[in-house]
Write a protein that holds these residues in place. Structure first.
Motif, PDB file in Angstrom:
ATOM      1  N   GLU A  56     -18.170 101.424 -26.580  1.00  0.00           N
ATOM      2  CA  GLU A  56     -19.101 102.508 -26.856  1.00  0.00           C
ATOM      3  C   GLU A  56     -19.599 102.366 -28.288  1.00  0.00           C
ATOM      4  O   GLU A  56     -18.874 101.894 -29.166  1.00  0.00           O
ATOM      5  CB  GLU A  56     -18.423 103.883 -26.687  1.00  0.00           C
ATOM      6  N   VAL A  57     -20.824 102.781 -28.526  1.00  0.00           N
ATOM      7  CA  VAL A  57     -21.435 102.678 -29.849  1.00  0.00           C
ATOM      8  C   VAL A  57     -20.595 103.412 -30.894  1.00  0.00           C
ATOM      9  O   VAL A  57     -20.366 102.894 -31.989  1.00  0.00           O
ATOM     10  CB  VAL A  57     -22.887 103.199 -29.816  1.00  0.00           C
ATOM     11  N   PHE A  58     -20.115 104.617 -30.570  1.00  0.00           N
ATOM     12  CA  PHE A  58     -19.368 105.377 -31.573  1.00  0.00           C
ATOM     13  C   PHE A  58     -18.108 104.638 -32.015  1.00  0.00           C
ATOM     14  O   PHE A  58     -17.717 104.717 -33.177  1.00  0.00           O
ATOM     15  CB  PHE A  58     -19.046 106.799 -31.091  1.00  0.00           C
ATOM     16  N   LEU A  59     -17.475 103.886 -31.122  1.00  0.00           N
ATOM     17  CA  LEU A  59     -16.282 103.128 -31.489  1.00  0.00           C
ATOM     18  C   LEU A  59     -16.618 102.003 -32.471  1.00  0.00           C
ATOM     19  O   LEU A  59     -15.879 101.763 -33.426  1.00  0.00           O
ATOM     20  CB  LEU A  59     -15.613 102.530 -30.245  1.00  0.00           C
ATOM     21  N   VAL A  60     -17.731 101.333 -32.219  1.00  0.00           N
ATOM     22  CA  VAL A  60     -18.145 100.250 -33.111  1.00  0.00           C
ATOM     23  C   VAL A  60     -18.482 100.814 -34.491  1.00  0.00           C
ATOM     24  O   VAL A  60     -18.081 100.259 -35.516  1.00  0.00           O
ATOM     25  CB  VAL A  60     -19.329  99.461 -32.518  1.00  0.00           C
ATOM     26  N   LYS A  61     -19.189 101.942 -34.518  1.00  0.00           N
ATOM     27  CA  LYS A  61     -19.526 102.565 -35.798  1.00  0.00           C
ATOM     28  C   LYS A  61     -18.259 102.939 -36.565  1.00  0.00           C
ATOM     29  O   LYS A  61     -18.139 102.663 -37.764  1.00  0.00           O
ATOM     30  CB  LYS A  61     -20.386 103.816 -35.583  1.00  0.00           C
ATOM     31  N   GLU A  62     -17.303 103.556 -35.894  1.00  0.00           N
ATOM     32  CA  GLU A  62     -16.054 103.957 -36.540  1.00  0.00           C
ATOM     33  C   GLU A  62     -15.276 102.743 -37.042  1.00  0.00           C
ATOM     34  O   GLU A  62     -14.723 102.758 -38.143  1.00  0.00           O
ATOM     35  CB  GLU A  62     -15.183 104.767 -35.579  1.00  0.00           C
ATOM     36  N   PHE A  63     -15.225 101.689 -36.225  1.00  0.00           N
ATOM     37  CA  PHE A  63     -14.507 100.489 -36.614  1.00  0.00           C
ATOM     38  C   PHE A  63     -15.125  99.866 -37.863  1.00  0.00           C
ATOM     39  O   PHE A  63     -14.426  99.550 -38.827  1.00  0.00           O
ATOM     40  CB  PHE A  63     -14.484  99.465 -35.475  1.00  0.00           C
ATOM     41  N   ILE A  64     -16.446  99.703 -37.858  1.00  0.00           N
ATOM     42  CA  ILE A  64     -17.127  99.090 -39.003  1.00  0.00           C
ATOM     43  C   ILE A  64     -16.976  99.942 -40.251  1.00  0.00           C
ATOM     44  O   ILE A  64     -16.710  99.421 -41.340  1.00  0.00           O
ATOM     45  CB  ILE A  64     -18.619  98.835 -38.670  1.00  0.00           C
ATOM     46  N   GLU A  65     -17.098 101.254 -40.099  1.00  0.00           N
ATOM     47  CA  GLU A  65     -16.938 102.156 -41.249  1.00  0.00           C
ATOM     48  C   GLU A  65     -15.545 102.010 -41.855  1.00  0.00           C
ATOM     49  O   GLU A  65     -15.387 101.888 -43.069  1.00  0.00           O
ATOM     50  CB  GLU A  65     -17.186 103.596 -40.820  1.00  0.00           C
ATOM     51  N   GLY A  66     -14.539 102.017 -41.020  1.00  0.00           N
ATOM     52  CA  GLY A  66     -13.161 101.880 -41.503  1.00  0.00           C
ATOM     53  C   GLY A  66     -12.909 100.527 -42.134  1.00  0.00           C
ATOM     54  O   GLY A  66     -12.236 100.429 -43.165  1.00  0.00           O
ATOM     55  N   TRP A  67     -13.462  99.490 -41.542  1.00  0.00           N
ATOM     56  CA  TRP A  67     -13.273  98.145 -42.074  1.00  0.00           C
ATOM     57  C   TRP A  67     -13.972  98.001 -43.422  1.00  0.00           C
ATOM     58  O   TRP A  67     -13.425  97.423 -44.349  1.00  0.00           O
ATOM     59  CB  TRP A  67     -13.776  97.119 -41.066  1.00  0.00           C
ATOM     60  N   ASN A  68     -15.179  98.551 -43.535  1.00  0.00           N
ATOM     61  CA  ASN A  68     -15.916  98.497 -44.803  1.00  0.00           C
ATOM     62  C   ASN A  68     -15.193  99.251 -45.912  1.00  0.00           C
ATOM     63  O   ASN A  68     -15.226  98.834 -47.069  1.00  0.00           O
ATOM     64  CB  ASN A  68     -17.334  99.045 -44.642  1.00  0.00           C
ATOM     65  N   GLU A  69     -14.545 100.366 -45.567  1.00  0.00           N
ATOM     66  CA  GLU A  69     -13.808 101.143 -46.565  1.00  0.00           C
ATOM     67  C   GLU A  69     -12.645 100.343 -47.148  1.00  0.00           C
ATOM     68  O   GLU A  69     -12.247 100.564 -48.279  1.00  0.00           O
ATOM     69  CB  GLU A  69     -13.292 102.444 -45.957  1.00  0.00           C
ATOM     70  N   ASN A  70     -12.109  99.416 -46.368  1.00  0.00           N
ATOM     71  CA  ASN A  70     -10.964  98.622 -46.802  1.00  0.00           C
ATOM     72  C   ASN A  70     -11.359  97.296 -47.443  1.00  0.00           C
ATOM     73  O   ASN A  70     -10.491  96.512 -47.808  1.00  0.00           O
ATOM     74  CB  ASN A  70     -10.024  98.365 -45.622  1.00  0.00           C
ATOM     75  N   ASN A  71     -12.653  97.026 -47.546  1.00  0.00           N
ATOM     76  CA  ASN A  71     -13.136  95.787 -48.159  1.00  0.00           C
ATOM     77  C   ASN A  71     -14.051  96.128 -49.321  1.00  0.00           C
ATOM     78  O   ASN A  71     -15.009  96.872 -49.160  1.00  0.00           O
ATOM     79  CB  ASN A  71     -13.892  94.937 -47.129  1.00  0.00           C
ATOM     80  N   SER A  72     -13.761  95.555 -50.470  1.00  0.00           N
ATOM     81  CA  SER A  72     -14.558  95.868 -51.651  1.00  0.00           C
ATOM     82  C   SER A  72     -15.752  94.938 -51.825  1.00  0.00           C
ATOM     83  O   SER A  72     -16.585  95.160 -52.685  1.00  0.00           O
ATOM     84  CB  SER A  72     -13.685  95.808 -52.902  1.00  0.00           C
ATOM     85  N   VAL A  73     -15.849  93.897 -51.012  1.00  0.00           N
ATOM     86  CA  VAL A  73     -16.972  92.966 -51.098  1.00  0.00           C
ATOM     87  C   VAL A  73     -17.844  93.096 -49.856  1.00  0.00           C
ATOM     88  O   VAL A  73     -17.377  93.550 -48.809  1.00  0.00           O
ATOM     89  CB  VAL A  73     -16.492  91.501 -51.245  1.00  0.00           C
ATOM     90  N   HIS A  74     -19.106  92.690 -49.980  1.00  0.00           N
ATOM     91  CA  HIS A  74     -20.024  92.725 -48.834  1.00  0.00           C
ATOM     92  C   HIS A  74     -19.581  91.691 -47.798  1.00  0.00           C
ATOM     93  O   HIS A  74     -19.308  90.547 -48.136  1.00  0.00           O
ATOM     94  CB  HIS A  74     -21.451  92.429 -49.293  1.00  0.00           C
ATOM     95  N   ILE A  75     -19.506  92.102 -46.558  1.00  0.00           N
ATOM     96  CA  ILE A  75     -19.110  91.218 -45.467  1.00  0.00           C
ATOM     97  C   ILE A  75     -20.356  90.874 -44.661  1.00  0.00           C
ATOM     98  O   ILE A  75     -21.136  91.757 -44.309  1.00  0.00           O
ATOM     99  CB  ILE A  75     -18.061  91.903 -44.557  1.00  0.00           C
ATOM    100  N   ASP A  76     -20.542  89.589 -44.342  1.00  0.00           N
ATOM    101  CA  ASP A  76     -21.723  89.170 -43.594  1.00  0.00           C
ATOM    102  C   ASP A  76     -21.646  89.640 -42.139  1.00  0.00           C
ATOM    103  O   ASP A  76     -20.565  89.902 -41.610  1.00  0.00           O
ATOM    104  CB  ASP A  76     -21.894  87.653 -43.670  1.00  0.00           C
ATOM    105  N   HIS A  77     -22.794  89.732 -41.500  1.00  0.00           N
ATOM    106  CA  HIS A  77     -22.887  90.253 -40.133  1.00  0.00           C
ATOM    107  C   HIS A  77     -22.097  89.413 -39.134  1.00  0.00           C
ATOM    108  O   HIS A  77     -21.516  89.958 -38.188  1.00  0.00           O
ATOM    109  CB  HIS A  77     -24.343  90.356 -39.692  1.00  0.00           C
ATOM    110  N   GLU A  78     -22.067  88.122 -39.321  1.00  0.00           N
ATOM    111  CA  GLU A  78     -21.316  87.237 -38.419  1.00  0.00           C
ATOM    112  C   GLU A  78     -19.830  87.598 -38.444  1.00  0.00           C
ATOM    113  O   GLU A  78     -19.185  87.696 -37.404  1.00  0.00           O
ATOM    114  CB  GLU A  78     -21.519  85.779 -38.832  1.00  0.00           C
ATOM    115  N   SER A  79     -19.274  87.814 -39.635  1.00  0.00           N
ATOM    116  CA  SER A  79     -17.859  88.181 -39.759  1.00  0.00           C
ATOM    117  C   SER A  79     -17.587  89.550 -39.160  1.00  0.00           C
ATOM    118  O   SER A  79     -16.568  89.754 -38.499  1.00  0.00           O
ATOM    119  CB  SER A  79     -17.434  88.164 -41.229  1.00  0.00           C
ATOM    120  N   VAL A  80     -18.490  90.487 -39.387  1.00  0.00           N
ATOM    121  CA  VAL A  80     -18.331  91.824 -38.816  1.00  0.00           C
ATOM    122  C   VAL A  80     -18.346  91.740 -37.291  1.00  0.00           C
ATOM    123  O   VAL A  80     -17.493  92.325 -36.617  1.00  0.00           O
ATOM    124  CB  VAL A  80     -19.428  92.786 -39.329  1.00  0.00           C
ATOM    125  N   CYS A  81     -19.290  90.986 -36.750  1.00  0.00           N
ATOM    126  CA  CYS A  81     -19.385  90.845 -35.293  1.00  0.00           C
ATOM    127  C   CYS A  81     -18.102  90.229 -34.727  1.00  0.00           C
ATOM    128  O   CYS A  81     -17.581  90.695 -33.715  1.00  0.00           O
ATOM    129  CB  CYS A  81     -20.604  90.003 -34.930  1.00  0.00           C
TER     130      CYS A  81
END
Length: 92
Positions: A56-81
């Motif tokens: 579900e879209v909301f799960l992906v949004k929550e996952f990415i938000e949480g992952w970004n909060e734990n990373n201080s550097v910009h992560i490329d789209h390929e790695s996020v995917c």
């Protein structure tokens, strides 16, 4: 559309929508984002393209938000995917 395109543009989708993608899941898997039908079955577009439930879209949004909060550097789209796919396989 490819799964990586969905992940890149996830904020453009309604939280109530669901992602359907071709297996085996990869950044280049064909994907669509649609609302589930009232009977809970995949929508016609997903069926025509032989795409199955991904997340579900909301799960992906929550996952990415949480992952970004734990990373201080910009992560490329390929790695996020890739991480979203791992999440779908192992944790969802």
């Amino acid at each position: 559309m490819k799964l990586i395109d969905v992940v890149k543009n996830i904020d453009n989708y309604d939280d109530e929508m669901t992602i359907y993608a071709a297996r085996p899941w990869s950044a280049t898997s064909e994907a669509v984002v649609e609302y589930e039908t009232s009977d809970g079955k995949p929508p016609e577009t997903a069926n025509k393209l032989e795409l199955g439930y991904f997340l579900e879209v909301f799960l992906v949004k929550e996952f990415i938000e949480g992952w970004n909060e734990n990373n201080s550097v910009h992560i490329d789209h390929e790695s996020v995917c890739k991480r979203v796919i791992e999440y779908a396989i192992n944790d969802a």
